[in-house]
Design a protein around this motif. Structure first.
Motif, PDB file in Angstrom:
ATOM      1  N   ALA A  54       0.833  -1.208   0.000  1.00  0.00           N
ATOM      2  CA  ALA A  54       0.000   0.000   0.000  1.00  0.00           C
ATOM      3  C   ALA A  54       0.868   1.259   0.000  1.00  0.00           C
ATOM      4  CB  ALA A  54      -0.926   0.000   1.215  1.00  0.00           C
ATOM      5  N   ARG A  55       1.966   1.226   0.762  1.00  0.00           N
ATOM      6  CA  ARG A  55       2.857   2.385   0.799  1.00  0.00           C
ATOM      7  C   ARG A  55       3.540   2.591  -0.549  1.00  0.00           C
ATOM      8  NH1 ARG A  55       0.298   4.679   4.616  1.00  0.00           N
ATOM      9  NH2 ARG A  55       0.346   3.555   6.592  1.00  0.00           N
ATOM     10  N   LEU A  56       3.980   1.500  -1.145  1.00  0.00           N
ATOM     11  CA  LEU A  56       4.608   1.592  -2.465  1.00  0.00           C
ATOM     12  C   LEU A  56       3.631   2.150  -3.492  1.00  0.00           C
ATOM     13  CD1 LEU A  56       6.604  -1.765  -2.585  1.00  0.00           C
ATOM     14  CD2 LEU A  56       7.563   0.537  -2.464  1.00  0.00           C
ATOM     15  N   GLU A  57       2.400   1.717  -3.405  1.00  0.00           N
ATOM     16  CA  GLU A  57       1.380   2.203  -4.343  1.00  0.00           C
ATOM     17  C   GLU A  57       1.194   3.708  -4.203  1.00  0.00           C
ATOM     18  OE1 GLU A  57      -3.275   1.400  -4.461  1.00  0.00           O
ATOM     19  OE2 GLU A  57      -2.148  -0.377  -5.079  1.00  0.00           O
ATOM     20  N   LYS A  58       1.183   4.192  -2.971  1.00  0.00           N
ATOM     21  CA  LYS A  58       1.034   5.630  -2.744  1.00  0.00           C
ATOM     22  C   LYS A  58       2.243   6.402  -3.265  1.00  0.00           C
ATOM     23  CE  LYS A  58      -2.042   5.454   1.291  1.00  0.00           C
ATOM     24  NZ  LYS A  58      -2.193   5.792   2.733  1.00  0.00           N
ATOM     25  N   LEU A  59       3.432   5.855  -3.018  1.00  0.00           N
ATOM     26  CA  LEU A  59       4.649   6.520  -3.477  1.00  0.00           C
ATOM     27  C   LEU A  59       4.691   6.613  -4.994  1.00  0.00           C
ATOM     28  CD1 LEU A  59       7.301   4.998  -1.052  1.00  0.00           C
ATOM     29  CD2 LEU A  59       6.712   7.417  -1.252  1.00  0.00           C
ATOM     30  N   TYR A  60       4.406   5.504  -5.653  1.00  0.00           N
ATOM     31  CA  TYR A  60       4.458   5.505  -7.114  1.00  0.00           C
ATOM     32  C   TYR A  60       3.325   6.341  -7.712  1.00  0.00           C
ATOM     33  CZ  TYR A  60       8.224   2.082  -7.192  1.00  0.00           C
ATOM     34  OH  TYR A  60       9.445   1.465  -7.055  1.00  0.00           O
ATOM     35  N   HIS A  61       2.214   6.407  -7.002  1.00  0.00           N
ATOM     36  CA  HIS A  61       1.136   7.291  -7.465  1.00  0.00           C
ATOM     37  C   HIS A  61       1.563   8.745  -7.375  1.00  0.00           C
ATOM     38  CE1 HIS A  61      -2.483   9.828  -6.788  1.00  0.00           C
ATOM     39  NE2 HIS A  61      -2.900   9.177  -7.854  1.00  0.00           N
ATOM     40  N   SER A  62       2.207   9.108  -6.254  1.00  0.00           N
ATOM     41  CA  SER A  62       2.703  10.478  -6.100  1.00  0.00           C
ATOM     42  C   SER A  62       3.735  10.799  -7.169  1.00  0.00           C
ATOM     43  CB  SER A  62       3.321  10.660  -4.709  1.00  0.00           C
ATOM     44  OG  SER A  62       2.345  10.505  -3.703  1.00  0.00           O
ATOM     45  N   ALA A  63       4.580   9.810  -7.483  1.00  0.00           N
ATOM     46  CA  ALA A  63       5.577  10.003  -8.538  1.00  0.00           C
ATOM     47  C   ALA A  63       4.898  10.192  -9.890  1.00  0.00           C
ATOM     48  CB  ALA A  63       6.523   8.806  -8.587  1.00  0.00           C
ATOM     49  N   ALA A  64       3.799   9.471 -10.118  1.00  0.00           N
ATOM     50  CA  ALA A  64       3.074   9.598 -11.389  1.00  0.00           C
ATOM     51  C   ALA A  64       2.451  10.983 -11.533  1.00  0.00           C
ATOM     52  CB  ALA A  64       1.991   8.524 -11.478  1.00  0.00           C
ATOM     53  N   VAL A  65       1.901  11.504 -10.439  1.00  0.00           N
ATOM     54  CA  VAL A  65       1.323  12.854 -10.466  1.00  0.00           C
ATOM     55  C   VAL A  65       2.403  13.879 -10.786  1.00  0.00           C
ATOM     56  CG1 VAL A  65       0.220  14.639  -9.070  1.00  0.00           C
ATOM     57  CG2 VAL A  65      -0.542  12.269  -8.877  1.00  0.00           C
ATOM     58  N   ALA A  66       3.551  13.741 -10.116  1.00  0.00           N
ATOM     59  CA  ALA A  66       4.658  14.668 -10.365  1.00  0.00           C
ATOM     60  C   ALA A  66       5.194  14.520 -11.785  1.00  0.00           C
ATOM     61  CB  ALA A  66       5.781  14.426  -9.353  1.00  0.00           C
ATOM     62  N   ILE A 310      -7.873   4.600 -21.728  1.00  0.00           N
ATOM     63  CA  ILE A 310      -8.539   4.505 -20.427  1.00  0.00           C
ATOM     64  C   ILE A 310      -7.728   5.329 -19.431  1.00  0.00           C
ATOM     65  CG2 ILE A 310      -9.377   2.997 -18.600  1.00  0.00           C
ATOM     66  CD1 ILE A 310      -9.605   0.754 -20.563  1.00  0.00           C
ATOM     67  N   ILE A 311      -8.405   6.264 -18.787  1.00  0.00           N
ATOM     68  CA  ILE A 311      -7.772   7.136 -17.805  1.00  0.00           C
ATOM     69  C   ILE A 311      -8.060   6.590 -16.414  1.00  0.00           C
ATOM     70  CG2 ILE A 311      -7.527   9.498 -16.994  1.00  0.00           C
ATOM     71  CD1 ILE A 311      -6.814   9.171 -19.940  1.00  0.00           C
ATOM     72  N   TYR A 312      -7.037   6.537 -15.572  1.00  0.00           N
ATOM     73  CA  TYR A 312      -7.176   5.925 -14.253  1.00  0.00           C
ATOM     74  C   TYR A 312      -6.948   6.925 -13.122  1.00  0.00           C
ATOM     75  CZ  TYR A 312      -7.023   1.442 -16.684  1.00  0.00           C
ATOM     76  OH  TYR A 312      -7.295   0.382 -17.511  1.00  0.00           O
ATOM     77  N   ASN A 313      -7.530   6.588 -11.992  1.00  0.00           N
ATOM     78  CA  ASN A 313      -7.413   7.349 -10.731  1.00  0.00           C
ATOM     79  C   ASN A 313      -8.206   8.649 -10.811  1.00  0.00           C
ATOM     80  OD1 ASN A 313      -5.584   5.340  -9.822  1.00  0.00           O
ATOM     81  ND2 ASN A 313      -3.897   6.423 -10.849  1.00  0.00           N
ATOM     82  N   GLY A 314      -8.640   9.107  -9.666  1.00  0.00           N
ATOM     83  CA  GLY A 314      -9.469  10.309  -9.630  1.00  0.00           C
ATOM     84  C   GLY A 314      -8.768  11.549 -10.133  1.00  0.00           C
ATOM     85  N   ASP A 315      -7.431  11.544 -10.113  1.00  0.00           N
ATOM     86  CA  ASP A 315      -6.681  12.707 -10.577  1.00  0.00           C
ATOM     87  C   ASP A 315      -6.118  12.520 -11.984  1.00  0.00           C
ATOM     88  OD1 ASP A 315      -4.826  10.773 -10.005  1.00  0.00           O
ATOM     89  OD2 ASP A 315      -3.798  11.899  -8.427  1.00  0.00           O
ATOM     90  N   ALA A 316      -6.593  11.496 -12.685  1.00  0.00           N
ATOM     91  CA  ALA A 316      -6.160  11.233 -14.074  1.00  0.00           C
ATOM     92  C   ALA A 316      -4.645  11.095 -14.178  1.00  0.00           C
ATOM     93  CB  ALA A 316      -6.666  12.336 -15.004  1.00  0.00           C
ATOM     94  N   SER A 317      -4.045  10.422 -13.201  1.00  0.00           N
ATOM     95  CA  SER A 317      -2.586  10.335 -13.149  1.00  0.00           C
ATOM     96  C   SER A 317      -2.008   9.161 -13.920  1.00  0.00           C
ATOM     97  CB  SER A 317      -2.122  10.256 -11.686  1.00  0.00           C
ATOM     98  OG  SER A 317      -2.735   9.153 -11.028  1.00  0.00           O
ATOM     99  N   HIS A 318      -2.868   8.326 -14.510  1.00  0.00           N
ATOM    100  CA  HIS A 318      -2.360   7.181 -15.279  1.00  0.00           C
ATOM    101  C   HIS A 318      -3.251   6.977 -16.493  1.00  0.00           C
ATOM    102  CE1 HIS A 318       0.152   3.665 -15.840  1.00  0.00           C
ATOM    103  NE2 HIS A 318      -0.928   2.927 -16.053  1.00  0.00           N
ATOM    104  N   VAL A 319      -2.657   6.448 -17.572  1.00  0.00           N
ATOM    105  CA  VAL A 319      -3.404   6.214 -18.804  1.00  0.00           C
ATOM    106  C   VAL A 319      -2.879   4.946 -19.464  1.00  0.00           C
ATOM    107  CG1 VAL A 319      -1.827   7.667 -20.168  1.00  0.00           C
ATOM    108  CG2 VAL A 319      -4.144   7.211 -21.012  1.00  0.00           C
ATOM    109  N   MET A 346      -7.153  -1.437 -12.282  1.00  0.00           N
ATOM    110  CA  MET A 346      -6.937  -0.180 -11.572  1.00  0.00           C
ATOM    111  C   MET A 346      -8.243   0.610 -11.598  1.00  0.00           C
ATOM    112  SD  MET A 346      -3.255   0.790 -13.325  1.00  0.00           S
ATOM    113  CE  MET A 346      -3.846   0.259 -14.949  1.00  0.00           C
ATOM    114  N   PRO A 347      -8.412   1.559 -10.696  1.00  0.00           N
ATOM    115  CA  PRO A 347      -9.668   2.335 -10.670  1.00  0.00           C
ATOM    116  C   PRO A 347      -9.832   3.224 -11.912  1.00  0.00           C
ATOM    117  CG  PRO A 347      -8.085   3.187  -9.070  1.00  0.00           C
ATOM    118  CD  PRO A 347      -7.518   1.919  -9.570  1.00  0.00           C
TER     119      PRO A 347
END
Length: 356
Positions: A54-66, A310-319, A346-347
């Motif tokens: 879960a922590r890794l997922e959050k970190l990589y998500h933050s990296a994707a946003v950046a 397909i766009i993923y996550n509420g902040d559109a941080s992955h495609v 993925m969501p």
């Protein structure tokens, strides 16, 4: 794994918690979650691995946003640089035109000086030849109009040069602001990835394998739930010609490493892959997943066809690129390669169509 190593992992997880909280925009400081209690002095428990996942997922998500922020700044910088070059060319042409106009005005002034300073009208009035007077009158009128036109063009050219200079200055300011935003985004990306790598490095090989299994299990569970909803029963559309080409391009990239900020041909990030896939099909689309979500036409999932994004996550941080039969091709995250995955793993935020 001994107690000393367990302590290192527990400390790493705690640090990751803090990094994740502090990195989130608009998030107030909060104390990290309690560290999991060790279930065995020699092995990381499944519960602990789940927390690490879960922590890794959050970190990589933050990296994707950046990464999206970095790519957006990069795209903006390219546009601003092109605009500055265009303005510079206009300024050069304007300066050349102004110099030409000034030379013509100077020639007119010199001619008047050689005629004793008298205007053409005075010379005509003093003429003894009425015919010459009438012929010359027309030339005077034409000369007056030409002089007025010359002065008006000089004024317009000068005004244009001032406007171009102001626009160029504004673009330079934007370019500098974008450079700072890009540098800040890069720093955040590197910080998140480094924290994730440090966390993973505390695990033994067998524990990393178990962690990978947990990640795959979570993806399968999400995909199964998505398929069980009956969504594929409604998805019957075939790919367009451009969509087929985009899928072919993405398929050819399978196995290539993920690299943030990259758009091929050797490495890709998620939106780098999708934008290049569609560029190969003849359609230029926005560089980032967030702009792809904002600018491209949205379609309902039941109308989805291969080649759609397909766009993923509420902040559109992955495609990812949909390839049919409930599957996607995407560049997941650092440490992974371009791969095929379940579209529902993925969501999902929504679907967009580049060739609508």
């Amino acid at each position: 794994m001994g107690p000393g190593k367990r302590g290192l992992i527990t400390a790493a997880v705690t640090v990751v918690c803090a990094i994740t909280v502090l990195a989130a925009p608009g998030t107030a400081f909060a104390a990290p979650d309690p560290s999991p209690s060790p279930s065995s002095p020699t092995a990381v428990s499944t519960k602990e691995l789940e927390e690490i996942r879960a922590r890794l997922e959050k970190l990589y998500h933050s990296a994707a946003v950046a990464t999206d922020e970095y790519n957006a700044a990069e795209e903006a910088a390219e546009k601003q640089s092109a605009e500055i070059v265009s303005l510079a060319r206009k300024i050069v042409k304007g300066q050349e035109r102004l110099a030409e106009l000034k030379e013509r005005a100077g020639a007119a002034a010199a001619a008047q000086y050689r005629s004793g300073g008298l205007p053409d009208e005075a010379h005509l009035m003093l003429s003894d030849n009425p015919g010459a007077f009438l012929d010359g009158a027309g030339r005077v009128i034409q000369g007056q109009r030409a002089t007025k036109g010359l002065l008006a063009e000089m004024t317009r050219t000068q005004q244009d040069l001032e406007l171009y200079a102001k626009d160029a200055s504004a673009q330079w300011r934007k370019l500098e602001a974008g450079r700072k935003a890009k540098a800040a985004a890069q720093k955040r990306i590197e910080k998140q990835i480094k924290a994730a790598e440090q966390l993973e490095s505390q695990l033994e090989k067998e524990e990393r394998a178990r962690l990978a299994e947990l990640e795959e299990a979570a993806a399968r569970k999400a995909q199964t739930a998505w398929l069980d909803s009956g969504v594929l029963k409604d998805i019957k559309s075939k790919a367009s010609e451009q969509g087929r080409k985009a899928v072919e391009y993405a398929t050819a990239q399978l196995g290539k490493p993920y690299e943030w900020g990259a758009e091929g041909p050797k490495t890709y990030d998620c939106s780098g892959l999708t934008s290049q896939a569609w560029a190969s099909a003849g359609s230029g689309i926005p560089r980032t997943s967030q702009e792809q979500w904002k600018q491209l036409e949205r379609v309902d999932i039941k109308d989805m066809r291969p080649g759609d994004l397909i766009i993923y996550n509420g902040d559109a941080s992955h495609v990812a690129l949909y390839i049919g039969d409930g599957a996607i091709i995407h560049a997941p995250r650092p440490g992974r390669t371009v791969t095929v995955a379940g579209a529902g793993s993925m969501p999902i935020l929504g679907v967009v169509r580049p060739d609508a």
